[in-house]
Design a protein around this motif. Structure first.
Motif, mmCIF file in Angstrom:
data_model
loop_
_atom_site.group_PDB
_atom_site.id
_atom_site.type_symbol
_atom_site.label_atom_id
_atom_site.label_comp_id
_atom_site.label_asym_id
_atom_site.label_seq_id
_atom_site.Cartn_x
_atom_site.Cartn_y
_atom_site.Cartn_z
ATOM 1 N N GLU A 34 -3.674 3.334 -0.675
ATOM 2 C CA GLU A 34 -2.503 2.828 -1.264
ATOM 3 C C GLU A 34 -1.479 2.780 -0.169
ATOM 4 O O GLU A 34 -0.649 1.773 -0.230
ATOM 5 C CB GLU A 34 -1.901 4.103 -2.149
ATOM 6 C CG GLU A 34 -3.011 3.925 -3.645
ATOM 7 C CD GLU A 34 -2.748 5.333 -4.345
ATOM 8 O OE1 GLU A 34 -3.565 5.320 -5.388
ATOM 9 O OE2 GLU A 34 -1.970 6.262 -4.025
ATOM 10 N N LEU A 38 0.428 -0.761 0.847
ATOM 11 C CA LEU A 38 1.788 -0.844 0.771
ATOM 12 C C LEU A 38 2.440 -1.247 2.135
ATOM 13 O O LEU A 38 3.535 -2.152 2.419
ATOM 14 C CB LEU A 38 2.493 0.299 0.481
ATOM 15 C CG LEU A 38 4.071 0.525 0.089
ATOM 16 C CD1 LEU A 38 4.516 -0.756 -1.079
ATOM 17 C CD2 LEU A 38 4.530 1.646 -0.428
ATOM 18 N N TYR A 266 10.867 0.346 -2.360
ATOM 19 C CA TYR A 266 9.718 0.618 -3.029
ATOM 20 C C TYR A 266 9.260 2.105 -2.856
ATOM 21 O O TYR A 266 9.112 2.553 -1.563
ATOM 22 C CB TYR A 266 8.602 -0.158 -2.521
ATOM 23 C CG TYR A 266 7.370 -0.507 -3.349
ATOM 24 C CD1 TYR A 266 6.702 0.276 -3.877
ATOM 25 C CD2 TYR A 266 7.264 -2.022 -3.853
ATOM 26 C CE1 TYR A 266 5.567 0.024 -4.720
ATOM 27 C CE2 TYR A 266 6.193 -2.166 -4.895
ATOM 28 C CZ TYR A 266 5.408 -1.089 -5.348
ATOM 29 O OH TYR A 266 4.451 -1.581 -6.175
ATOM 30 N N LEU A 268 6.454 4.898 -3.778
ATOM 31 C CA LEU A 268 5.150 5.163 -4.139
ATOM 32 C C LEU A 268 5.113 6.713 -4.269
ATOM 33 O O LEU A 268 4.663 7.172 -3.107
ATOM 34 C CB LEU A 268 4.222 4.399 -3.362
ATOM 35 C CG LEU A 268 2.862 4.699 -3.808
ATOM 36 C CD1 LEU A 268 2.404 3.976 -4.939
ATOM 37 C CD2 LEU A 268 1.959 3.830 -2.587
ATOM 38 N N GLU A 346 -3.162 2.383 -8.541
ATOM 39 C CA GLU A 346 -2.085 2.038 -7.895
ATOM 40 C C GLU A 346 -2.627 0.680 -6.896
ATOM 41 O O GLU A 346 -1.655 -0.328 -6.548
ATOM 42 C CB GLU A 346 -1.593 3.141 -6.804
ATOM 43 C CG GLU A 346 -0.608 4.099 -7.366
ATOM 44 C CD GLU A 346 -1.007 4.978 -8.684
ATOM 45 O OE1 GLU A 346 -0.610 4.370 -9.812
ATOM 46 O OE2 GLU A 346 -1.839 5.535 -8.605
ATOM 47 N N TRP A 347 -3.774 0.815 -6.349
ATOM 48 C CA TRP A 347 -4.186 -0.239 -5.424
ATOM 49 C C TRP A 347 -4.047 -1.591 -6.304
ATOM 50 O O TRP A 347 -3.693 -2.725 -5.769
ATOM 51 C CB TRP A 347 -5.600 -0.103 -5.035
ATOM 52 C CG TRP A 347 -6.631 -0.110 -5.741
ATOM 53 C CD1 TRP A 347 -7.111 1.084 -6.443
ATOM 54 C CD2 TRP A 347 -7.235 -1.203 -6.446
ATOM 55 N NE1 TRP A 347 -8.271 0.947 -7.299
ATOM 56 C CE2 TRP A 347 -8.364 -0.577 -7.407
ATOM 57 C CE3 TRP A 347 -7.218 -2.495 -6.235
ATOM 58 C CZ2 TRP A 347 -9.163 -1.568 -8.017
ATOM 59 C CZ3 TRP A 347 -8.031 -3.403 -7.144
ATOM 60 C CH2 TRP A 347 -8.961 -2.832 -8.115
ATOM 61 N N LEU A 350 -0.271 -2.622 -6.785
ATOM 62 C CA LEU A 350 0.231 -3.131 -5.564
ATOM 63 C C LEU A 350 -0.215 -4.723 -5.133
ATOM 64 O O LEU A 350 0.369 -5.303 -4.838
ATOM 65 C CB LEU A 350 -0.186 -2.259 -4.309
ATOM 66 C CG LEU A 350 0.379 -0.905 -4.492
ATOM 67 C CD1 LEU A 350 -0.366 -0.056 -3.420
ATOM 68 C CD2 LEU A 350 1.965 -1.075 -3.701
#
Length: 566
Positions: A34, A38, A266, A268, A346-347, A350
């Motif tokens: 992740e 990002l 952003y 995360l 999350e991946w 993204l």
């Protein structure tokens, strides 16, 4: 308000309008993949190097490389079998409970000599052969003094004893088997980089890199702190500790956002109002930012108030990917339970956001994200998810570890960590994070009894001087700004250094970050709270006005005549 995934992704793609003016922060629960994706999105797609996963000042590239050197990397088992262990500015029972158990086992079964050096009392003090205390924020000065003493400089009684313990007896077979367990908290504050450079010099003077079973072992300030750094989530430093385009650190991101130079954030797995120093600075930054995209497992008040869109994040039990243990062991995460509702990895989110801003990351599966990460980090080369398996792989033990560039950091510069003296009657503030201070514990009704309260730790002498008792509610007030204050419960600890006070971090409604910043020492006053203004008591009369109960000289007003009905 709740919206569909498509509506949320459309709201998130607005971040694409802020190319060159976007920054990103990552919390310690994120996986390596992740963080890697990002930083790719920011650097490649948003034309920005403003990324960070730490809360302290930025460290030079060569210092990161030197501290990650495979020859200096101690293992967890070394804590149990070393001749001596120095626990430096760290409370393992809160920051790494499993390591604390290893230290106790090593001391009781294998007679490991423990030395504890820190500002706050430790649960290991009773087992320690030597305990050294310094004031909050005094870690850099202590490491500088230790470095000077090891080079033959002057040393007082306790410091001289520590030098003797670390060097061992002449001719002792395992004299060089020394491990220094240190916390990333040591690197906070303006003198943090110098402190770590001095720590590296101490390791060199003790010959830790040349001795089997010896070395340095860092306890990061967040669960996957080491993995996030290796994945490139640092300003000016890319994956594998390679040089990257310059960027701002977290504190600079806050200032630049408040000034309007950064217009989109952003976030995360982090809310800087809870996790970062300079609470007021981040309030200004979040107010000023025009677009904030966040991923959150639990919705905080800060994100509820300021975020443009909040994506539901996976818990650790739902993730797939990799993390890195503090001793360099790459470990694999596998989903233990299914994602609740329509939560997405999350991946995946993204990659979707990147596609919508016009920069494809080129991944369709979680395994593909891991493959990209392994290709980008030179000392991971040749690894696979199958090899990592269930036990993990320590990359410092692999041949590819030689691909990490060797580096020698600039020395820290001596006593740079000395702080200004406390004003008369003030206490120097220190902070710590209790092991149970987490959003997951707070959100669980079954674990509510474990969530820590806002407590201020004081020495009995300081409490007696102020007329305070254990368990009493007090007000902690910043001497530099009267508006910074919170209520806490007094907790007396006899080993707290005189003139110091300690507040926990991560407590909802009473964050210690209200006081802490990047400018060095913070001085507070701990006092009995002022009496609240007396409230009006009594019932309301027929017109809705309160009937006030006054003192002896109070005379109630004459009653108004009853109106005549028509």
């Amino acid at each position: 308000r709740p919206v569909s995934w498509e509506r949320a992704l459309d709201a998130a793609k607005v971040i694409g309008r802020h190319k060159g003016h976007t920054a990103a922060l990552v919390g310690g629960q994120a996986t390596n993949e992740e963080a890697f994706l990002l930083q790719r999105l920011l650097r490649e797609g948003m034309d920005s190097g403003d990324v960070d996963c730490r809360v302290g000042p930025p460290l030079p590239l060569e210092l990161h490389q030197a501290l990650a050197a495979p020859a200096l990397a101690a293992t967890v088992s070394d804590l149990e079998w070393a001749r001596a262990v120095l626990v430096l500015d760290c409370e393992p029972v809160d920051e790494a409970p499993i390591l604390e158990l290893r230290l106790r086992k090593g001391h009781r079964r294998h007679r490991v000599a423990l030395a504890i050096a820190g500002a706050r009392p430790s649960a290991l003090d009773a087992d320690a052969a030597l305990t050294l205390r310094y004031e909050p924020g005094g870690g850099p000065a202590f490491v500088a003094a230790l470095r000077a003493a090891l080079r033959g400089g002057p040393a007082d009684g306790p410091l001289a004893e520590l030098v003797a313990l670390l060097r061992g007896r002449e001719g002792e077979a395992n004299a060089g088997e020394v491990v220094i367990l240190w916390s990333e908290r040591l690197a906070r504050g303006p003198h943090g980089p110098g402190a770590l450079a001095d720590l590296h010099a101490v390791a060199g003077l003790l010959g830790l890199a040349e001795t089997a079973g010896a070395g340095l072992l860092e306890v990061p300030s967040s669960p996957n702190g080491r993995g996030l750094r290796e994945a490139g989530m640092l300003p000016g430093i890319g994956p594998g500790y390679a040089a990257a385009r310059p960027g701002r650190d977290a504190a600079e991101i806050a200032r630049a956002t408040a000034a309007g130079e950064i217009t989109a954030l952003y976030l995360l797995g982090t809310d800087p109002l809870d996790s970062h120093p300079d609470h007021e600075g981040w309030e200004r930054a979040l107010e000023k930012a025009s677009t904030i995209v966040a991923h959150a497992e639990f919705l905080t008040e800060g994100l509820r108030e300021h975020a443009t869109v909040v994506f539901p994040a996976q818990s650790y039990a739902e993730k797939e990917g990799t993390v890195v243990h503090p001793d360099g062991r790459l470990q694999r995460l596998r989903p233990g339970i299914a994602n609740p509702g329509t939560v997405r990895p999350e991946w995946y989110v993204l990659a979707d956001v990147a596609d919508r801003v016009g920069h494809s990351l080129g991944i369709l599966t979680g395994a593909a994200a891991t493959a990209q990460l392994i290709d980008a980090v030179p000392f991971y080369h040749g690894l696979s998810l199958e090899e990592i398996g269930g036990r993990g792989v320590r990359w410092p033990e692999r041949d590819s570890a030689a691909r990490l560039p060797a580096a020698t950091p600039t020395p820290g510069g001596g006593g740079a960590g000395a702080e200004r003296p406390a004003p008369e009657g003030a206490l120097r503030l220190g902070t710590y994070r209790p092991v149970w201070a987490s959003a997951a514990v707070q959100a669980s009704p079954a674990l509510a009894f474990l969530h820590p309260l806002a407590r201020v730790e004081l020495s009995p002498a300081d409490a007696a001087e102020r007329g305070l008792e254990h368990g009493q509610q007090v007000q902690v007030r910043d001497l530099a700004d009267e508006t910074r204050a919170l209520l806490a419960i007094v907790e007396l600890r006899h080993a707290v250094p005189a003139g110091s006070a300690f507040l926990p971090e991560g407590i909802p409604g009473a964050p210690a970050t209200r006081f802490t910043g990047a400018d060095g020492a913070v001085f507070v006053q701990v006092e009995i709270p002022p009496e609240p203004e007396p409230e009006l008591e009594g019932e309301l009369d027929e017109s809705g006005m309160p009937i006030v109960v006054g003192g002896e000289d109070f005379e109630p007003p004459e009653a108004s005549p009853e109106p005549e009905l028509p």
